[in-house]
Design a protein around this motif. Structure first.
Motif, PDB file in Angstrom:
ATOM      1  N   THR A  97      11.412 -24.062 -11.159  1.00 47.01           N
ATOM      2  CA  THR A  97      12.375 -23.510 -12.107  1.00 47.01           C
ATOM      3  C   THR A  97      13.669 -23.159 -11.374  1.00 47.01           C
ATOM      4  OG1 THR A  97      12.654 -21.861 -13.864  1.00 47.01           O
ATOM      5  CG2 THR A  97      11.524 -21.118 -11.870  1.00 47.01           C
ATOM      6  N   THR A  98      14.547 -22.481 -12.067  1.00 46.91           N
ATOM      7  CA  THR A  98      15.799 -22.029 -11.466  1.00 46.91           C
ATOM      8  C   THR A  98      15.780 -20.508 -11.385  1.00 46.91           C
ATOM      9  OG1 THR A  98      16.935 -21.870 -13.588  1.00 46.91           O
ATOM     10  CG2 THR A  98      17.069 -23.977 -12.437  1.00 46.91           C
ATOM     11  N   GLY A  99      16.612 -19.979 -10.503  1.00 49.92           N
ATOM     12  CA  GLY A  99      16.697 -18.535 -10.374  1.00 49.92           C
ATOM     13  C   GLY A  99      17.853 -18.145  -9.478  1.00 49.92           C
ATOM     14  N   HIS A 100      17.852 -16.874  -9.062  1.00 52.97           N
ATOM     15  CA  HIS A 100      18.881 -16.342  -8.167  1.00 52.97           C
ATOM     16  C   HIS A 100      18.194 -15.677  -6.975  1.00 52.97           C
ATOM     17  CE1 HIS A 100      21.360 -16.902 -11.672  1.00 52.97           C
ATOM     18  NE2 HIS A 100      22.438 -16.569 -10.990  1.00 52.97           N
ATOM     19  N   ALA A 110       7.499 -21.122  -9.475  1.00 50.06           N
ATOM     20  CA  ALA A 110       6.989 -20.080 -10.375  1.00 50.06           C
ATOM     21  C   ALA A 110       5.502 -20.330 -10.542  1.00 50.06           C
ATOM     22  CB  ALA A 110       7.694 -20.126 -11.725  1.00 50.06           C
ATOM     23  N   ASN A 111       4.742 -19.267 -10.659  1.00 43.92           N
ATOM     24  CA  ASN A 111       3.286 -19.402 -10.801  1.00 43.92           C
ATOM     25  C   ASN A 111       2.854 -19.785 -12.200  1.00 43.92           C
ATOM     26  OD1 ASN A 111       2.801 -18.771  -8.126  1.00 43.92           O
ATOM     27  ND2 ASN A 111       2.699 -16.586  -8.543  1.00 43.92           N
ATOM     28  N   GLN A 112       3.716 -19.524 -13.186  1.00 47.22           N
ATOM     29  CA  GLN A 112       3.359 -19.798 -14.574  1.00 47.22           C
ATOM     30  C   GLN A 112       4.608 -20.048 -15.393  1.00 47.22           C
ATOM     31  OE1 GLN A 112       1.298 -16.201 -15.471  1.00 47.22           O
ATOM     32  NE2 GLN A 112       3.147 -15.013 -15.818  1.00 47.22           N
ATOM     33  N   LEU A 113       4.406 -20.640 -16.551  1.00 39.05           N
ATOM     34  CA  LEU A 113       5.490 -20.821 -17.506  1.00 39.05           C
ATOM     35  C   LEU A 113       6.006 -19.436 -17.867  1.00 39.05           C
ATOM     36  CD1 LEU A 113       6.831 -23.202 -18.961  1.00 39.05           C
ATOM     37  CD2 LEU A 113       5.287 -22.800 -20.866  1.00 39.05           C
ATOM     38  N   ASN A 114       7.298 -19.255 -17.888  1.00 37.24           N
ATOM     39  CA  ASN A 114       7.949 -17.952 -18.091  1.00 37.24           C
ATOM     40  C   ASN A 114       7.847 -17.045 -16.873  1.00 37.24           C
ATOM     41  OD1 ASN A 114       8.798 -18.411 -20.748  1.00 37.24           O
ATOM     42  ND2 ASN A 114       6.847 -17.707 -21.563  1.00 37.24           N
ATOM     43  N   GLY A 115       7.264 -17.546 -15.791  1.00 29.37           N
ATOM     44  CA  GLY A 115       7.105 -16.724 -14.597  1.00 29.37           C
ATOM     45  C   GLY A 115       8.411 -16.544 -13.848  1.00 29.37           C
ATOM     46  N   GLN A 116       8.416 -15.563 -12.981  1.00 30.43           N
ATOM     47  CA  GLN A 116       9.613 -15.298 -12.194  1.00 30.43           C
ATOM     48  C   GLN A 116       9.743 -16.281 -11.045  1.00 30.43           C
ATOM     49  OE1 GLN A 116       9.133 -11.313 -10.754  1.00 30.43           O
ATOM     50  NE2 GLN A 116       7.780 -11.912  -9.094  1.00 30.43           N
ATOM     51  N   CYS A 117      10.937 -16.373 -10.524  1.00 33.42           N
ATOM     52  CA  CYS A 117      11.249 -17.216  -9.367  1.00 33.42           C
ATOM     53  C   CYS A 117      10.562 -16.592  -8.149  1.00 33.42           C
ATOM     54  CB  CYS A 117      12.770 -17.228  -9.204  1.00 33.42           C
ATOM     55  SG  CYS A 117      13.407 -18.361  -7.998  1.00 33.42           S
ATOM     56  N   ASN A 118       9.601 -17.306  -7.549  1.00 35.64           N
ATOM     57  CA  ASN A 118       8.827 -16.736  -6.444  1.00 35.64           C
ATOM     58  C   ASN A 118       9.305 -17.184  -5.066  1.00 35.64           C
ATOM     59  OD1 ASN A 118       7.002 -15.281  -8.061  1.00 35.64           O
ATOM     60  ND2 ASN A 118       5.819 -17.118  -8.418  1.00 35.64           N
ATOM     61  N   GLU A 119       9.255 -18.477  -4.812  1.00 35.09           N
ATOM     62  CA  GLU A 119       9.554 -19.005  -3.481  1.00 35.09           C
ATOM     63  C   GLU A 119      10.724 -19.968  -3.546  1.00 35.09           C
ATOM     64  OE1 GLU A 119       8.020 -17.904  -0.834  1.00 35.09           O
ATOM     65  OE2 GLU A 119       6.416 -16.821  -1.844  1.00 35.09           O
ATOM     66  N   PRO A 146      13.019 -30.836 -18.885  1.00 36.79           N
ATOM     67  CA  PRO A 146      11.948 -29.904 -18.522  1.00 36.79           C
ATOM     68  C   PRO A 146      11.569 -29.033 -19.712  1.00 36.79           C
ATOM     69  CG  PRO A 146      14.050 -29.136 -17.672  1.00 36.79           C
ATOM     70  CD  PRO A 146      14.298 -30.481 -18.306  1.00 36.79           C
ATOM     71  N   SER A 147      10.407 -28.395 -19.634  1.00 38.59           N
ATOM     72  CA  SER A 147      10.026 -27.415 -20.649  1.00 38.59           C
ATOM     73  C   SER A 147      10.966 -26.232 -20.515  1.00 38.59           C
ATOM     74  CB  SER A 147       8.593 -26.936 -20.412  1.00 38.59           C
ATOM     75  OG  SER A 147       7.702 -28.002 -20.509  1.00 38.59           O
ATOM     76  N   THR A 148      11.347 -25.639 -21.633  1.00 40.88           N
ATOM     77  CA  THR A 148      12.187 -24.446 -21.581  1.00 40.88           C
ATOM     78  C   THR A 148      11.460 -23.307 -22.238  1.00 40.88           C
ATOM     79  OG1 THR A 148      13.311 -25.065 -23.617  1.00 40.88           O
ATOM     80  CG2 THR A 148      14.368 -25.714 -21.562  1.00 40.88           C
ATOM     81  N   SER A 149      11.775 -22.112 -21.763  1.00 37.45           N
ATOM     82  CA  SER A 149      11.088 -20.953 -22.285  1.00 37.45           C
ATOM     83  C   SER A 149      11.966 -19.723 -22.106  1.00 37.45           C
ATOM     84  CB  SER A 149       9.775 -20.783 -21.536  1.00 37.45           C
ATOM     85  OG  SER A 149       9.009 -19.795 -22.137  1.00 37.45           O
ATOM     86  N   GLY A 150      11.696 -18.709 -22.881  1.00 32.27           N
ATOM     87  CA  GLY A 150      12.439 -17.467 -22.750  1.00 32.27           C
ATOM     88  C   GLY A 150      13.723 -17.478 -23.554  1.00 32.27           C
ATOM     89  N   ARG A 151      14.397 -16.346 -23.551  1.00 30.63           N
ATOM     90  CA  ARG A 151      15.631 -16.197 -24.311  1.00 30.63           C
ATOM     91  C   ARG A 151      16.731 -17.124 -23.828  1.00 30.63           C
ATOM     92  NH1 ARG A 151      16.491 -10.115 -23.860  1.00 30.63           N
ATOM     93  NH2 ARG A 151      14.301  -9.664 -24.022  1.00 30.63           N
ATOM     94  N   ASN A 152      16.866 -17.250 -22.513  1.00 32.37           N
ATOM     95  CA  ASN A 152      17.973 -18.053 -21.986  1.00 32.37           C
ATOM     96  C   ASN A 152      17.568 -19.504 -21.738  1.00 32.37           C
ATOM     97  OD1 ASN A 152      16.314 -17.697 -19.829  1.00 32.37           O
ATOM     98  ND2 ASN A 152      17.868 -16.878 -18.447  1.00 32.37           N
ATOM     99  N   LYS A 153      16.405 -19.889 -22.235  1.00 30.43           N
ATOM    100  CA  LYS A 153      15.918 -21.272 -22.109  1.00 30.43           C
ATOM    101  C   LYS A 153      15.850 -21.723 -20.647  1.00 30.43           C
ATOM    102  CE  LYS A 153      15.508 -21.783 -26.509  1.00 30.43           C
ATOM    103  NZ  LYS A 153      14.230 -21.549 -27.092  1.00 30.43           N
ATOM    104  N   THR A 154      15.289 -20.866 -19.817  1.00 29.61           N
ATOM    105  CA  THR A 154      15.089 -21.206 -18.413  1.00 29.61           C
ATOM    106  C   THR A 154      14.158 -22.410 -18.327  1.00 29.61           C
ATOM    107  OG1 THR A 154      15.345 -18.902 -17.786  1.00 29.61           O
ATOM    108  CG2 THR A 154      14.280 -20.341 -16.187  1.00 29.61           C
TER     109      THR A 154
END
Length: 168
Positions: A97-100, A110-119, A146-154
């Motif tokens: 996924t993407t993150g900061h 990410a470990n799961q769909l909607n999961g946080q950015c881990n590594e 890609p699959s999108t999820s969450g409010r901001n369609k991550t």
């Protein structure tokens, strides 16, 4: 005495030649499976080799943007391939996924769909669109959305199928 020195010099020469020859070869994954950086072509490529020995290109390294920081395409290929292999072995590679991180846009695990950015997988250029980059990142995806999820369609890309990991 002279024969022993000559033998030592010859052995050292053979070892040095072997080391030089191996530097120019792609760094194969241990056990014939996993991620490695293939630098046998003009542009380095992060490649995944499955348990049957079939290789699949994942990331083609074409940008020289980070070169002034010491991260030319080959260096980035080697580092990211090593990270991906570590994450694969540690079972930390399920979704991408993407993150900061550190104030920069990144591609990460990410470990799961909607999961946080881990590594961290790789850092993006400033002002680079993370969603567009992720959509086009993996060579095997051919631009599939890609699959999108969450409010901001991550975006989340499930990579388990490509790694031979059974989905729960």
């Amino acid at each position: 005495m002279k024969l022993a020195r000559l033998t030592n010099v010859l052995v050292a020469g053979v070892v040095a030649l072997g080391a030089t020859a191996s530097i120019n070869q792609p760094s194969q994954a241990q056990g014939g499976r996993g991620f490695y950086c293939d630098n046998s072509t003009r542009k380095p490529v992060t490649v995944y080799q499955n348990e049957k020995g079939v290789t699949e290109p994942w990331i083609r390294w074409t940008s020289n943007y980070f070169q002034n920081s010491g991260y030319d395409p080959l260096t980035r290929c080697q580092e990211v391939s090593g990270r991906l292999e570590t994450y694969r072995r540690n079972k930390q590679l399920r979704y991408v996924t993407t993150g900061h991180m550190n104030g920069q846009n990144v591609i990460c695990t990410a470990n799961q769909l909607n999961g946080q950015c881990n590594e961290l997988i790789l850092t993006l250029k400033p002002n680079e669109n993370p969603v567009r980059t992720l959509t086009n990142l993996f060579a095997w995806r051919s631009g599939a959305a890609p699959s999108t999820s969450g409010r901001n369609k991550t975006p989340y890309i499930d990579v388990r199928g490509h790694l031979g990991i059974r989905k729960e």
